[in-house]
Design a protein around this motif. Sequence first.
Motif, PDB file in Angstrom:
ATOM      1  N   ARG A  51      -1.588 -10.638  -9.748  1.00  0.00           N
ATOM      2  CA  ARG A  51      -2.808 -10.449 -10.520  1.00  0.00           C
ATOM      3  C   ARG A  51      -2.630 -10.666 -12.018  1.00  0.00           C
ATOM      4  NH1 ARG A  51      -6.159  -5.203  -8.903  1.00  0.00           N
ATOM      5  NH2 ARG A  51      -5.554  -5.429  -6.727  1.00  0.00           N
TER       6      ARG A  51
ATOM      7  N   LEU B 172     -15.550  -9.245   4.015  1.00  0.00           N
ATOM      8  CA  LEU B 172     -15.890  -9.081   5.422  1.00  0.00           C
ATOM      9  C   LEU B 172     -15.325 -10.225   6.274  1.00  0.00           C
ATOM     10  CD1 LEU B 172     -17.763  -6.844   6.474  1.00  0.00           C
ATOM     11  CD2 LEU B 172     -19.615  -8.498   6.460  1.00  0.00           C
TER      12      LEU B 172
ATOM     13  N   GLU C 215     -11.410 -10.569   6.074  1.00  0.00           N
ATOM     14  CA  GLU C 215     -10.736  -9.605   6.952  1.00  0.00           C
ATOM     15  C   GLU C 215     -10.907  -9.987   8.412  1.00  0.00           C
ATOM     16  OE1 GLU C 215     -11.709  -5.555   6.050  1.00  0.00           O
ATOM     17  OE2 GLU C 215     -10.193  -5.595   4.464  1.00  0.00           O
TER      18      GLU C 215
ATOM     19  N   LEU D 152      -8.202 -12.491   9.042  1.00  0.00           N
ATOM     20  CA  LEU D 152      -6.878 -11.863   9.076  1.00  0.00           C
ATOM     21  C   LEU D 152      -6.694 -11.050  10.347  1.00  0.00           C
ATOM     22  CD1 LEU D 152      -6.458 -10.689   5.386  1.00  0.00           C
ATOM     23  CD2 LEU D 152      -5.261 -12.544   6.536  1.00  0.00           C
ATOM     24  N   ALA D 153      -7.759 -10.329  10.765  1.00  0.00           N
ATOM     25  CA  ALA D 153      -7.645  -9.478  11.949  1.00  0.00           C
ATOM     26  C   ALA D 153      -7.479 -10.304  13.220  1.00  0.00           C
ATOM     27  CB  ALA D 153      -8.869  -8.577  12.070  1.00  0.00           C
ATOM     28  N   LEU D 154      -7.876 -11.572  13.179  1.00  0.00           N
ATOM     29  CA  LEU D 154      -7.664 -12.445  14.340  1.00  0.00           C
ATOM     30  C   LEU D 154      -6.238 -12.980  14.361  1.00  0.00           C
ATOM     31  CD1 LEU D 154     -10.887 -14.614  14.562  1.00  0.00           C
ATOM     32  CD2 LEU D 154     -10.045 -13.010  16.256  1.00  0.00           C
ATOM     33  N   GLY D 155      -5.467 -12.654  13.330  1.00  0.00           N
ATOM     34  CA  GLY D 155      -4.101 -13.147  13.277  1.00  0.00           C
ATOM     35  C   GLY D 155      -3.991 -14.445  12.512  1.00  0.00           C
ATOM     36  N   ALA D 156      -4.803 -14.600  11.474  1.00  0.00           N
ATOM     37  CA  ALA D 156      -4.700 -15.785  10.636  1.00  0.00           C
ATOM     38  C   ALA D 156      -3.657 -15.549   9.550  1.00  0.00           C
ATOM     39  CB  ALA D 156      -6.048 -16.097   9.986  1.00  0.00           C
ATOM     40  N   THR D 157      -2.881 -16.575   9.241  1.00  0.00           N
ATOM     41  CA  THR D 157      -2.010 -16.491   8.074  1.00  0.00           C
ATOM     42  C   THR D 157      -2.893 -16.619   6.840  1.00  0.00           C
ATOM     43  OG1 THR D 157      -1.694 -18.858   8.042  1.00  0.00           O
ATOM     44  CG2 THR D 157      -0.120 -17.583   9.318  1.00  0.00           C
TER      45      THR D 157
ATOM     46  N   ARG E  42      -6.732   1.082  10.710  1.00  0.00           N
ATOM     47  CA  ARG E  42      -6.296  -0.196  10.119  1.00  0.00           C
ATOM     48  C   ARG E  42      -4.787  -0.288  10.017  1.00  0.00           C
ATOM     49  NH1 ARG E  42     -10.203  -3.023   6.864  1.00  0.00           N
ATOM     50  NH2 ARG E  42      -8.547  -3.536   5.416  1.00  0.00           N
TER      51      ARG E  42
ATOM     52  N   ASN F  22      -3.004  -2.118  13.247  1.00  0.00           N
ATOM     53  CA  ASN F  22      -2.784  -3.567  13.382  1.00  0.00           C
ATOM     54  C   ASN F  22      -2.369  -4.179  12.038  1.00  0.00           C
ATOM     55  OD1 ASN F  22      -5.249  -3.488  12.088  1.00  0.00           O
ATOM     56  ND2 ASN F  22      -6.106  -5.207  13.211  1.00  0.00           N
TER      57      ASN F  22
ATOM     58  N   MET G 242      -3.660  -4.097   9.212  1.00  0.00           N
ATOM     59  CA  MET G 242      -4.704  -4.582   8.309  1.00  0.00           C
ATOM     60  C   MET G 242      -4.739  -3.732   7.039  1.00  0.00           C
ATOM     61  SD  MET G 242      -6.340  -7.273   8.999  1.00  0.00           S
ATOM     62  CE  MET G 242      -7.903  -7.207   8.129  1.00  0.00           C
TER      63      MET G 242
ATOM     64  N   VAL H 230      -3.369  -5.239   3.770  1.00  0.00           N
ATOM     65  CA  VAL H 230      -4.100  -6.337   3.130  1.00  0.00           C
ATOM     66  C   VAL H 230      -4.590  -5.913   1.747  1.00  0.00           C
ATOM     67  CG1 VAL H 230      -6.251  -7.643   3.287  1.00  0.00           C
ATOM     68  CG2 VAL H 230      -4.774  -7.424   5.277  1.00  0.00           C
TER      69      VAL H 230
ATOM     70  N   PRO I 236      -4.209  -4.516  -1.868  1.00  0.00           N
ATOM     71  CA  PRO I 236      -3.066  -4.498  -2.780  1.00  0.00           C
ATOM     72  C   PRO I 236      -2.548  -3.083  -3.009  1.00  0.00           C
ATOM     73  CG  PRO I 236      -4.817  -5.871  -3.661  1.00  0.00           C
ATOM     74  CD  PRO I 236      -5.363  -5.203  -2.453  1.00  0.00           C
TER      75      PRO I 236
ATOM     76  N   VAL J 269       1.186 -11.043  11.105  1.00  0.00           N
ATOM     77  CA  VAL J 269       0.270 -12.002  11.737  1.00  0.00           C
ATOM     78  C   VAL J 269       0.381 -11.903  13.263  1.00  0.00           C
ATOM     79  CG1 VAL J 269      -0.152 -14.450  12.087  1.00  0.00           C
ATOM     80  CG2 VAL J 269       0.172 -13.561   9.774  1.00  0.00           C
TER      81      VAL J 269
ATOM     82  N   ARG K 153      -1.368  -8.748  14.544  1.00  0.00           N
ATOM     83  CA  ARG K 153      -2.831  -8.848  14.587  1.00  0.00           C
ATOM     84  C   ARG K 153      -3.298  -9.760  15.715  1.00  0.00           C
ATOM     85  NH1 ARG K 153      -2.475  -9.998   8.457  1.00  0.00           N
ATOM     86  NH2 ARG K 153      -1.783  -7.969   7.733  1.00  0.00           N
TER      87      ARG K 153
ATOM     88  N   PHE L  37     -15.187  -4.785  13.381  1.00  0.00           N
ATOM     89  CA  PHE L  37     -15.442  -4.055  12.143  1.00  0.00           C
ATOM     90  C   PHE L  37     -16.786  -3.334  12.173  1.00  0.00           C
ATOM     91  CE2 PHE L  37     -12.306  -7.174  11.213  1.00  0.00           C
ATOM     92  CZ  PHE L  37     -11.512  -6.622  10.233  1.00  0.00           C
TER      93      PHE L  37
END
Lengths: 317, 259
Positions: A107, A197, A200, A203-208, B48, B51, B53, B56, B58, B81, B84, B91
């Motif tokens: 950041r 939304l 996430e 990401l929750a589906l397993g995306a890099t 969260r 899995n 999450m 994610v 910071p 990854v 997940r 959600f």
Amino acid sequence: MTATKAPIEPPSQQRTVRRPGDRLFSGAAKGSGIFILLVLAGVAAFLISEALPALTAPSEEIPGGEGLASYVGPLILGTLLGAVIALLVATPLAVGIALYVTYYAPRRIAAGMGYVIDLLAAIPSVVYGFWGIAVLAPQLVPFHQWLTDTLGFLPFFAGPASTSGRTMLTVGIVLGVMILPIISAISREVFSQAPALHREAALALGATRWEMIRMAVLPYGKSGVIAGAMLGLGRALGETMAVAIILSGGAGATLNVISNSNPSTIASNIALSFPEATGLDVNTLIASGLALFLITLVVNMLARWIVNRRADFSGAN
Amino acid sequence: MAKRIEVSDLNIYYGNFLAVEGVNVSIEPRSITALIGPSGCGKSTFLRSLNRMHEVIPGARVEGKVVMDGQDLYGADTDPVDVRRQIGMVFQRPNPFPTMSIYDNVIAGNRLNNKKMKKSETDDLVERALRGANLWNEVKDRLARPGSGLSGGQQQRLCIARAIAVEPDVLLMDEPCSALDPISTLAIEDLMAELKERFTIVIVTHNMQQAARVSTSTGFFNLNGVGQPGRLIEFNPTEKIFSNPDQKATEDYISGRFG
């Protein structure tokens, strides 16, 4: 529940209460909208009325003696060539920068870096021009030679390679650097607004992280990137000073972007020729300006059409 | 399919702030586990963290162990990854990808896992997942339309279809019905009862009737005060929690005496 029929008044008698503040604001907003249309119409009217003598004049009276089309044609080609090279250079770079700043950089670095890139926009175009001719052009000479050696079969790189580097390619690269901050600033803005939304969800589906960007950020930001690219293109099409300094222009139409003979661009040609122009020459220059005006108009409408084509999927609904 | 999750001594942090402290729980396969508790008690944070999450955000991190059928989810060589991909999530607000069609939304996860699939295979998969989410009959004629054109309840079922299309071992649901009307809520509760046969389901809910209706076990989270970490106060079979809980705090909460 019983439904009672409300008496329906004729629309003319329906009066809603309107506050003076609302009326004032609505009037001011409407006025601004009309004002910008009037300015645009005024510019168009001026260009058309001043260009008319050149449009109707016999072809041997136009500078060059071969008619308006063969005078303006190479200029249009030169303008488009330079701007397209600039876009090809700047867009991928700007998108990469915007993605790095919004999703990859730590950041603290990100904020500073965005600021530094925005500073590029504050450099006057004269400075870009001098940098282009004094620093970049000589540096690019070997690159020109390499291009014609390896990709010489393409009409763009047919050669002979320029030994001064004052070519359409150099101009395009300088223009690319100039429009970089515009495209990257807008891309950065839209990328950072990609909804958490959907990020996430990816990401929750397993995306890099890169897959997340491809699924949730790039599709969302696409129209913004296109809008930024069009703003940049507008600046590249109209850029005058940098092109006038760098390019050794004035030759006829050619697609070859690495040789010493390049077509000039509309804006730089007007700037260079206008001080000594008289009579019909002026009208001819203005006619070329009209052509530039139309090109920008068409490009913007095209961009809008591209953005709207898949409006259903834009995420705006 | 349907795996057991063992959580031991789990502390969950946002930066230096300890949000959830000392969770020990065992989540059974082929069951629905409900997590209830007042707002801000850390149930969603805990969910969260199952899995990965949580990280994610910071500065967010966890201490302790989460083990799924012998696999340490926070092990040094475990890729978040991959975690997940095994543990799906639904959600609070329906979030189908607005830039994708209904069809593409369903297979979005599969596209990530497995690049090459035949058209006939994906067609089958989409139908199976949408039937699994009780949505097939409503959308089969408009699979190429954007998912954002569906109603809220349909969108949420589309998200469930997307999550189960990758055949996860566990399905996490973070207040999946809180943005939906009662009819859509009923549809999703019925769906959960069916999904229970194939998946391990963990659901966070503010609706205690919902927890009582759908779950086999219930965990009650609470916190002592603002700025204090949330704790898992009680974890028991749902029947016991709602009739004869071990803890006074649980009884107070479910009987509406506070919260």
